[in-house]
Design an enzyme around this catalytic site. Structure first.
Site, PDB file in Angstrom:
ATOM      1  CG  ASN A  31      -2.169  -0.831   0.955  1.00  0.00           C
ATOM      2  OD1 ASN A  31      -3.061  -0.432   0.219  1.00  0.00           O
ATOM      3  ND2 ASN A  31      -2.193  -2.026   1.538  1.00  0.00           N
ATOM      4  CB  ALA A  56      -9.901  -3.677  -3.793  1.00  0.00           C
ATOM      5  CD  GLU A  57      -5.864  -3.596   1.600  1.00  0.00           C
ATOM      6  OE1 GLU A  57      -4.637  -3.399   1.644  1.00  0.00           O
ATOM      7  OE2 GLU A  57      -6.447  -4.274   2.445  1.00  0.00           O
ATOM      8  CG  ASN A  97      -5.884   1.536   9.593  1.00  0.00           C
ATOM      9  OD1 ASN A  97      -4.774   1.206   9.148  1.00  0.00           O
ATOM     10  ND2 ASN A  97      -6.696   0.642  10.150  1.00  0.00           N
ATOM     11  CG  HIS A 155      -9.790  -3.344   8.703  1.00  0.00           C
ATOM     12  ND1 HIS A 155      -8.914  -3.899   9.628  1.00  0.00           N
ATOM     13  CD2 HIS A 155     -10.837  -4.200   8.611  1.00  0.00           C
ATOM     14  CE1 HIS A 155      -9.431  -5.027  10.073  1.00  0.00           C
ATOM     15  NE2 HIS A 155     -10.588  -5.233   9.481  1.00  0.00           N
ATOM     16  NE  ARG A 179       4.158   0.194  18.506  1.00  0.00           N
ATOM     17  CZ  ARG A 179       4.413  -0.590  19.553  1.00  0.00           C
ATOM     18  NH1 ARG A 179       4.906  -1.777  19.385  1.00  0.00           N
ATOM     19  NH2 ARG A 179       4.175  -0.161  20.790  1.00  0.00           N
ATOM     20  CG  LEU A 197      -1.658   4.518  16.283  1.00  0.00           C
ATOM     21  CD1 LEU A 197      -2.386   5.423  15.297  1.00  0.00           C
ATOM     22  CD2 LEU A 197      -0.166   4.753  16.217  1.00  0.00           C
ATOM     23  CD  GLU A 201      -8.785   8.393  22.510  1.00  0.00           C
ATOM     24  OE1 GLU A 201      -8.977   7.793  23.586  1.00  0.00           O
ATOM     25  OE2 GLU A 201      -8.650   9.628  22.432  1.00  0.00           O
TER      26      GLU A 201
HETATM   27  C1  GRF Z   1      -3.330  -4.515   4.233  1.00  0.00           C
HETATM   28  O1  GRF Z   1      -4.116  -5.625   3.938  1.00  0.00           O
HETATM   29  C2  GRF Z   1      -4.085  -3.516   5.055  1.00  0.00           C
HETATM   30  O2  GRF Z   1      -5.459  -3.541   4.837  1.00  0.00           O
HETATM   31  C3  GRF Z   1      -3.777  -3.963   6.465  1.00  0.00           C
HETATM   32  O3  GRF Z   1      -2.460  -4.409   6.431  1.00  0.00           O
HETATM   33  C4  GRF Z   1      -2.144  -4.880   5.117  1.00  0.00           C
HETATM   34  C5  GRF Z   1      -0.873  -4.208   4.697  1.00  0.00           C
HETATM   35  O4  GRF Z   1      -0.378  -4.728   3.498  1.00  0.00           O
HETATM   36  N1  GRF Z   1      -3.997  -2.871   7.390  1.00  0.00           N
HETATM   37  P1  GRF Z   1       0.892  -4.041   2.805  1.00  0.00           P
HETATM   38  O5  GRF Z   1       2.036  -4.063   3.805  1.00  0.00           O
HETATM   39  O6  GRF Z   1       0.512  -2.643   2.431  1.00  0.00           O
HETATM   40  O7  GRF Z   1       1.192  -4.892   1.610  1.00  0.00           O
END
Ligand code: GRF
Length: 213
Positions: free
Chosen positions: A14, A176-177, A110, A112, A94, A96, A145
């Site tokens: 990402n 998709a991310e 973030n 997810h 982690r 926060l 939080e």
């Molecule tokens: C992703 O699937 C994201 O949704 C989650 O951690 C993963 C990170 O993947 N929070 P990368 O390190 O960006 O490949």
């Protein structure tokens, strides 16, 4: 240009997608730095390849509430020294501390790998498959939080295929991310985003990027 600091712990796909979008002029943002808590993590290689300044702040052994708060203060100092206006968590493994979150109100994003509020936390794809879901996806949200509970900025749906394993599903969600996260950051960079309670309003947006089939 919106100044963005990325926090990551792992492979950093990402982070790479965001930094590549910025380098390619597809994002009105400048990635001012990557902060990584794991020495040798893959995201650091991406940073080197893409010419993004990387800071390693190892978190190994950081356990007690006092240690966690002191650690987060060090990370916050890096973010402020970089002049970042937005903090982007990209696989940052982690939790926060409240002090850190309060220091950057509505300025932490973030991603997810589920359609929140379903399946917060870890082992998401295993749970999606165990529940027999036909559709899953990913969510970009502001960080509050709670655990994966902040206001939702963007989501993309991803189909679950017959015979999927956690790995094949994770790979499809990752695709998709990589489209959704740069798109979400761009909305903030363009000044289109405002938060009203739990709702995030995006002014005059183009549709979020299409989901993979
Ligand atoms: C992703 O699937 C994201 O949704 C989650 O951690 C993963 C990170 O993947 N929070 P990368 O390190 O960006 O490949």
């Amino acid at each position: 240009m919106l100044k963005v600091a990325v926090l990551a712990s792992g492979t950093g796909s990402n982070f790479a997608a965001i930094a590549e979008a910025a380098a390619g002029g597809r994002l009105h943002a400048q990635i001012v730095g990557l902060i990584c808590n794991v020495a040798g993590a893959g995201c650091l290689m991406h940073a080197e390849r893409l010419g993004v300044r990387a800071i390693v702040e190892p978190s190994k052994g950081v356990k007690t509430p006092e240690e966690r708060e002191a650690y987060d203060l060090r990370v916050a100092a890096h973010i402020e020294a970089l002049g970042a206006e937005l903090v982007v968590l990209a696989g940052y493994m982690r939790l926060l501390t409240p002090a850190f979150i309060r220091r950057f109100p509505d300025k932490i994003l973030n991603i997810h790998p589920s359609l929140l509020p379903s399946f917060p936390g870890l082992r998401v794809h295993e749970s999606v498959l165990a529940h027999g879901c036909k559709v899953t996806g990913c969510t970009v949200h502001f960080v509050d939080e709670g655990l994966d509970s902040g206001p939702i900025l963007a989501q993309a749906a991803v189909p679950v295929h017959e015979g999927d394993t956690p790995e094949t599903l994770a790979a499809r969600v990752h695709q998709a991310e990589h489209r959704l996260y740069p798109w979400a950051i761009e909305q903030i960079a363009r000044g289109r985003v405002r938060i009203e309670g739990r709702r995030v309003i995006i002014a005059g947006p183009p549709a979020p990027p299409a989901s993979p089939a």
